[in-house]
Design a protein around this motif. Sequence first.
Motif, short mmCIF file in Angstrom:
data_model
loop_
_atom_site.label_atom_id
_atom_site.label_comp_id
_atom_site.label_asym_id
_atom_site.label_seq_id
_atom_site.Cartn_x
_atom_site.Cartn_y
_atom_site.Cartn_z
N THR B 117 0.84 -1.19 0.00
CA THR B 117 0.00 0.00 0.00
C THR B 117 0.87 1.24 0.00
N ARG B 118 0.57 2.12 -0.90
CA ARG B 118 1.35 3.35 -1.02
C ARG B 118 0.66 4.44 -0.22
N PRO B 119 1.38 5.08 0.72
CA PRO B 119 0.74 6.16 1.46
C PRO B 119 0.42 7.32 0.52
N GLY B 120 -0.61 8.07 0.87
CA GLY B 120 -1.04 9.17 0.00
C GLY B 120 0.02 10.25 -0.12
N THR B 121 0.25 10.72 -1.34
CA THR B 121 1.21 11.79 -1.55
C THR B 121 0.62 13.10 -1.02
N PRO B 122 1.42 13.92 -0.34
CA PRO B 122 0.88 15.20 0.13
C PRO B 122 0.51 16.09 -1.04
N ALA B 123 -0.37 17.06 -0.77
CA ALA B 123 -0.83 17.94 -1.86
C ALA B 123 0.36 18.70 -2.45
N ASP B 124 1.26 19.12 -1.59
CA ASP B 124 2.43 19.88 -2.06
C ASP B 124 3.70 19.29 -1.43
N PRO B 125 4.40 18.40 -2.12
CA PRO B 125 5.60 17.79 -1.53
C PRO B 125 6.67 18.82 -1.16
N THR B 126 6.74 19.92 -1.94
CA THR B 126 7.75 20.94 -1.64
C THR B 126 7.46 21.59 -0.30
N LEU B 127 6.15 21.85 -0.03
CA LEU B 127 5.77 22.42 1.26
C LEU B 127 6.12 21.46 2.39
N GLN B 128 5.89 20.16 2.13
CA GLN B 128 6.23 19.14 3.15
C GLN B 128 7.73 19.19 3.47
N LEU B 129 8.56 19.28 2.42
CA LEU B 129 10.01 19.33 2.64
C LEU B 129 10.41 20.62 3.35
N ALA B 130 9.81 21.73 2.92
CA ALA B 130 10.17 23.02 3.50
C ALA B 130 9.82 23.05 4.98
N GLU B 131 8.63 22.55 5.32
CA GLU B 131 8.24 22.54 6.74
C GLU B 131 9.12 21.61 7.55
N ALA B 132 9.58 20.52 6.90
CA ALA B 132 10.44 19.58 7.64
C ALA B 132 11.79 20.20 7.95
N ILE B 133 12.42 20.85 6.94
CA ILE B 133 13.78 21.36 7.19
C ILE B 133 13.75 22.61 8.05
N MET B 134 12.60 23.25 8.16
CA MET B 134 12.50 24.40 9.06
C MET B 134 11.88 23.99 10.39
N GLY B 135 11.56 22.71 10.55
CA GLY B 135 10.94 22.27 11.80
C GLY B 135 11.63 21.04 12.36
N SER B 136 11.02 19.88 12.13
CA SER B 136 11.51 18.66 12.78
C SER B 136 12.89 18.24 12.29
N LYS B 137 13.25 18.60 11.04
CA LYS B 137 14.55 18.18 10.50
C LYS B 137 15.53 19.35 10.42
N MET B 138 15.37 20.33 11.29
CA MET B 138 16.22 21.51 11.19
C MET B 138 17.69 21.18 11.48
N LEU B 139 17.91 20.18 12.33
CA LEU B 139 19.30 19.80 12.66
C LEU B 139 20.04 19.39 11.39
N VAL B 140 19.34 18.66 10.49
CA VAL B 140 19.97 18.24 9.23
C VAL B 140 20.42 19.46 8.45
N MET B 141 19.55 20.44 8.35
CA MET B 141 19.87 21.65 7.59
C MET B 141 21.04 22.40 8.22
N MET B 142 21.06 22.45 9.56
CA MET B 142 22.16 23.17 10.23
C MET B 142 23.49 22.46 9.99
N VAL B 143 23.46 21.12 10.04
CA VAL B 143 24.70 20.37 9.78
C VAL B 143 25.15 20.57 8.34
N ILE B 144 24.18 20.55 7.40
CA ILE B 144 24.53 20.78 5.99
C ILE B 144 25.19 22.15 5.83
N GLY B 145 24.65 23.15 6.50
CA GLY B 145 25.23 24.48 6.41
C GLY B 145 26.66 24.51 6.91
#
Lengths: 101, 187
Positions: B117-145
């Motif tokens: 079963t494939r989970p439903g794709t979000p309406a806007d995958p880019t928004l999903q990514l943007a919210e993740a790197i500015m929220g729950s996955k911010m540590l990843v972005m800081m390390v990348i920087g």
Amino acid sequence: MSLELYLLLAAALLTVGLYGALSQQSIVMLMMGLELMLNGVIVAAGAFWFYASADRPDGQVLVLVVVTAMAVEMAMGFAVTTAIFRSRDVDMVDSATDLKD
Amino acid sequence: MVHTAVFAVCAAASVAAGVAVFRVDSMARATLALLASFVLAAITLLLLDLSYLGVLVILMMTMEMMIMIVFMIMYMMNPAGLMPMTMVHNNRGALAISLAVFAALVTGIFLVPWPDTRPGTPADPTLQLAEAIMGSKMLVMMVIGMVLFATMVAATVLSTARGRYDRYGDRLRRSRPDDPIRGGVGR
């Protein structure tokens, strides 16, 4: 389309890159092989996101990390190539075997 | 149906371009083949609704390969590809290892029970990514920087011909830098 087809593409890209990384003598060509391997990882991560966990952003974040790894690999690879070429005129991996001794 | 056809063409062409990288004689052609492989693989990402990441990979790889062409021509002894050349070592061994790895990966791909079963794709995958790197996955972005900043510094240090230790001595105590050609008006 299915996850398996995407993973097949990723595996093919990864192994073509692996062949290049193992067989090429030029440092720059070796880096091209490494980039092809990372390209396979990007395809696989994107496919995993879409087919297995599209409700969570982890797969997309992984793609972002791999893209960054690619950029870092190229920048550092060329910097090391420049440094070793400048100091010893080496542009082939066979001539840079200092760590082997 | 159209998606499947586009995927098949792009996937086959991407792998073929990847193989061509190590087959052509000219270094510029090898780099352009690598670019073609990246762009075609990124098109398969676009088919997965990853519009932002697909376009990001295409743009980044185009720039990266343009820079790479310059380095290829700088460092290769046969940049124009006017004569055939092979620069490989242990070709058979590399081929055997690659084929073995491919066989192992294909076996794994078809043996592992992937989720049906494939989970439903979000309406806007880019928004999903943007919210993740500015929220729950911010540590990843800081390390990348941090990693990108460290890369810039390290790449500059490694590729500098004459650093400050060459110019000012090992203890940086020299009052005037030791340059081959002195700068300034009264040189």
